[in-house]
Design a protein around this motif. Structure first.
Motif, short mmCIF file in Angstrom:
data_model
loop_
_atom_site.label_atom_id
_atom_site.label_comp_id
_atom_site.label_asym_id
_atom_site.label_seq_id
_atom_site.Cartn_x
_atom_site.Cartn_y
_atom_site.Cartn_z
N UNK A 142 -21.02 6.47 58.85
CA UNK A 142 -20.53 5.76 60.35
C UNK A 142 -20.68 5.06 60.80
N UNK A 143 -20.00 4.22 59.76
CA UNK A 143 -20.42 2.63 59.72
C UNK A 143 -18.61 2.34 60.24
N UNK A 144 -18.33 1.32 59.85
CA UNK A 144 -16.70 1.04 59.54
C UNK A 144 -16.46 0.08 58.28
N UNK A 145 -15.60 0.29 58.10
CA UNK A 145 -14.29 -1.13 57.17
C UNK A 145 -13.35 -1.01 56.82
N UNK A 146 -13.01 -2.04 56.44
CA UNK A 146 -11.43 -2.54 56.13
C UNK A 146 -11.04 -1.18 55.38
N UNK A 147 -8.85 -0.83 55.46
CA UNK A 147 -9.06 0.30 55.24
C UNK A 147 -8.96 -0.49 53.57
N UNK A 148 -8.62 -2.05 53.35
CA UNK A 148 -9.19 -2.00 51.66
C UNK A 148 -9.73 -2.05 50.64
N UNK A 149 -10.70 -0.92 51.32
CA UNK A 149 -11.86 -1.39 50.87
C UNK A 149 -12.63 -0.04 51.12
N UNK A 150 -11.94 1.10 51.46
CA UNK A 150 -13.03 2.25 51.43
C UNK A 150 -11.48 3.27 50.42
N UNK A 151 -12.90 3.81 49.65
CA UNK A 151 -12.23 4.66 48.91
C UNK A 151 -11.82 6.67 49.73
N UNK A 152 -10.33 6.25 49.09
CA UNK A 152 -9.10 7.43 49.83
C UNK A 152 -9.77 8.68 49.15
N UNK A 153 -10.28 10.11 50.14
CA UNK A 153 -10.28 11.23 49.19
C UNK A 153 -10.49 11.07 47.73
N UNK A 154 -11.51 10.01 47.99
CA UNK A 154 -12.58 9.84 46.35
C UNK A 154 -13.99 10.79 46.57
N UNK A 155 -14.18 11.78 45.38
CA UNK A 155 -15.65 12.13 44.78
C UNK A 155 -16.46 11.50 44.94
N UNK A 156 -17.70 11.45 44.80
CA UNK A 156 -19.33 10.89 43.93
C UNK A 156 -18.91 9.84 44.27
N UNK A 157 -18.91 8.93 45.53
CA UNK A 157 -18.44 7.85 46.13
C UNK A 157 -19.84 7.49 46.77
N UNK A 158 -20.45 5.79 46.74
CA UNK A 158 -21.39 5.70 48.28
C UNK A 158 -20.87 6.61 49.60
N UNK A 159 -21.29 7.59 50.70
CA UNK A 159 -20.22 7.64 52.04
C UNK A 159 -19.92 5.97 52.92
N UNK A 160 -21.05 5.20 52.40
CA UNK A 160 -20.41 3.70 53.16
C UNK A 160 -18.97 3.45 53.05
N UNK A 161 -18.91 4.08 51.97
CA UNK A 161 -17.92 3.24 50.74
C UNK A 161 -16.55 4.07 51.08
N UNK A 162 -16.86 5.45 51.65
CA UNK A 162 -15.58 6.56 51.88
C UNK A 162 -14.66 6.79 53.14
N UNK A 163 -13.81 6.43 53.06
CA UNK A 163 -12.77 6.95 54.24
C UNK A 163 -13.40 7.97 54.95
N UNK A 164 -14.05 8.01 56.24
CA UNK A 164 -14.24 9.61 57.05
C UNK A 164 -13.19 10.82 56.58
N UNK A 165 -13.87 12.34 56.24
CA UNK A 165 -12.55 12.68 55.68
C UNK A 165 -11.83 13.51 57.23
N UNK A 166 -12.71 13.25 58.50
CA UNK A 166 -11.91 13.53 59.20
C UNK A 166 -10.88 13.16 60.02
N UNK A 167 -10.99 12.02 59.22
CA UNK A 167 -9.36 11.39 59.83
C UNK A 167 -8.85 10.80 58.54
N UNK A 168 -9.41 10.87 57.63
CA UNK A 168 -8.65 11.02 56.22
C UNK A 168 -7.62 12.26 56.31
N UNK A 169 -7.82 13.00 56.15
CA UNK A 169 -7.19 13.94 56.70
C UNK A 169 -6.13 14.40 57.37
N UNK A 170 -6.04 13.53 58.38
CA UNK A 170 -4.76 13.55 59.20
C UNK A 170 -3.48 12.51 59.07
N UNK A 171 -4.21 12.20 57.41
CA UNK A 171 -3.06 11.28 56.92
C UNK A 171 -1.51 11.86 55.61
#
Length: 378
Positions: A142-171
């Motif tokens: 639910x927060x925000x982070x820089x693109x180069x610090x957030x995991x993309x399409x990755x499993x098993x990661x702390x939610x605070x370090x994952x790019x939100x899937x409802x946005x990532x799915x648009x890529x």
């Protein structure tokens, strides 16, 4: 600048705002990264709160909104302004992101941010489908982070370090993107085999050996994989499961012998977590080090295409397998981990479409439907 034009407002407020916008545009001023007319209510809320949007023309537009200028006046102002650059879009989106957690204006800022992301995606993304490293992106927490610090399409990661899937799915990211050639590294097969053995050992205590063999069949067929497969003999032989996979993959891709050809083009390396941290692919397409979720709910955290290596035997596509620690407590959990592994690995075998992943899941599930060994299974 915009402030100077504000100071030159005429008694006729509407004409003055329009004139100021034209003069600002003549001096190169750019507009907002959202459709102003469609989002007047949200923009008015931010204007009345004197919020900042990191746009040189925002002071003019916000002044007009606070002044109660007619919709057509605001529309006329927006129409004459120049299109913002990629860097300006990022700056405005970052300002919106910073407002998303602040009181009564948070919802308006969040709606504007979502619109800006969708409306400017083609400008923001590079040819490979990644985002600017400095743009702030929403996380699964639910927060925000820089693109180069957030995991993309990755499993098993702390939610605070994952790019939100409802946005990532648009890529739009090709499963097998063109990549630069990389230097050939030293032999890594021994490390790969040891790491794969270590990864699947916690699952091997349950009756899922056929599923483990399917995962091995997706990784390789050489003597070392065959020796490893012999340790985890299931109801079906490794040879039979390899044939099942090859038939399915060739049918899904509409080619004969395609899966064996693809396996011959692949080399897998392994990345393992270190003290609860793991290096994965970021939303900017770079490496980023992020914390694990601690839930042990993913066996293959990421499958990263590193590039292409070439030697005297030809070329190979190199992928990093980011393997996570798991401790399944029953057979059902072991099956889920295997399903997650094969679907995460599927794009490397050019089986990345959802229908292809579903077919792999069905094949895996078919191995668990019967506990009876048959002649055809061996």
């Amino acid at each position: 600048n915009v402030q100077r034009h504000l100071e030159q407002l005429r008694p006729n407020r509407s004409e003055s705002f329009l004139l100021a916008a034209r003069r600002a545009a003549d001096h190169g001023a750019t507009g907002l990264c959202v459709n102003v007319v469609e989002h007047l209510d949200h923009l008015a809320k931010l204007a009345n709160a004197c919020a900042e949007l990191n746009s040189e023309v925002w002071p003019l537009i916000s002044a007009a909104l606070r002044d109660g200028a007619a919709d057509e006046v605001i529309a006329g102002m927006a129409e004459v302004l120049n299109t913002p650059s990629r860097a300006e879009i990022v700056s405005q989106m970052n300002a919106m992101a910073n407002l998303c957690g602040l009181g009564t204006n948070a919802e308006a800022a969040r709606r504007l941010y979502r619109t800006a992301f969708g409306g400017n995606l083609s400008t923001l993304t590079s040819a490979s489908g990644y985002l600017p490293p400095d743009v702030l992106l929403p996380t699964e927490a639910g927060g925000f982070g820089r693109a180069d610090s957030l995991a993309l399409g990755t499993s098993g990661i702390d939610p605070a370090a994952i790019f939100a899937s409802d946005y990532a799915d648009k890529l739009e990211r090709p499963d097998d993107q063109p990549a630069e050639f990389i230097p050939v590294k030293g032999a890594t097969k021994a490390n790969l085999i040891e790491s794969v053995e270590r990864a699947f050992t916690p699952l091997s205590q349950y009756d899922v050996h056929d599923g483990i063999l399917l995962a091995l069949a997706m990784l390789g067929r050489d003597d070392r994989f065959q020796s490893l497969a012999a340790r985890w003999e299931g109801q079906r032989s490794f040879h039979r499961i390899c044939d099942d996979l090859d038939v399915l993959a060739d049918e899904q891709r509409g080619l004969t012998g395609a899966n064996l050809d693809r396996l011959a083009e692949l080399r897998f390396a392994v990345e393992l977590p270190d003290q609860g941290l793991v290096t994965v692919r970021s939303a900017a397409g770079t490496d980023c080090t992020v914390p694990l979720s601690g839930k042990d709910d993913a066996l293959l955290l990421d499958c990263i295409q590193r590039g292409i290596e070439r030697d005297e035997n030809g070329y190979r596509h190199v992928y990093d397998l980011v393997i996570g620690p798991v401790s399944p407590t029953d057979e059902a959990e072991a099956r889920q981990l295997l399903d997650q592994f094969i679907k995460k690995l599927a794009p490397a075998l050019m089986l990345g479409f959802e229908r292809q992943k579903a077919a792999l899941s069905e094949l895996l599930a078919s191995y668990f439907k019967s506990d009876q060994r048959t002649l055809a299974d061996t």
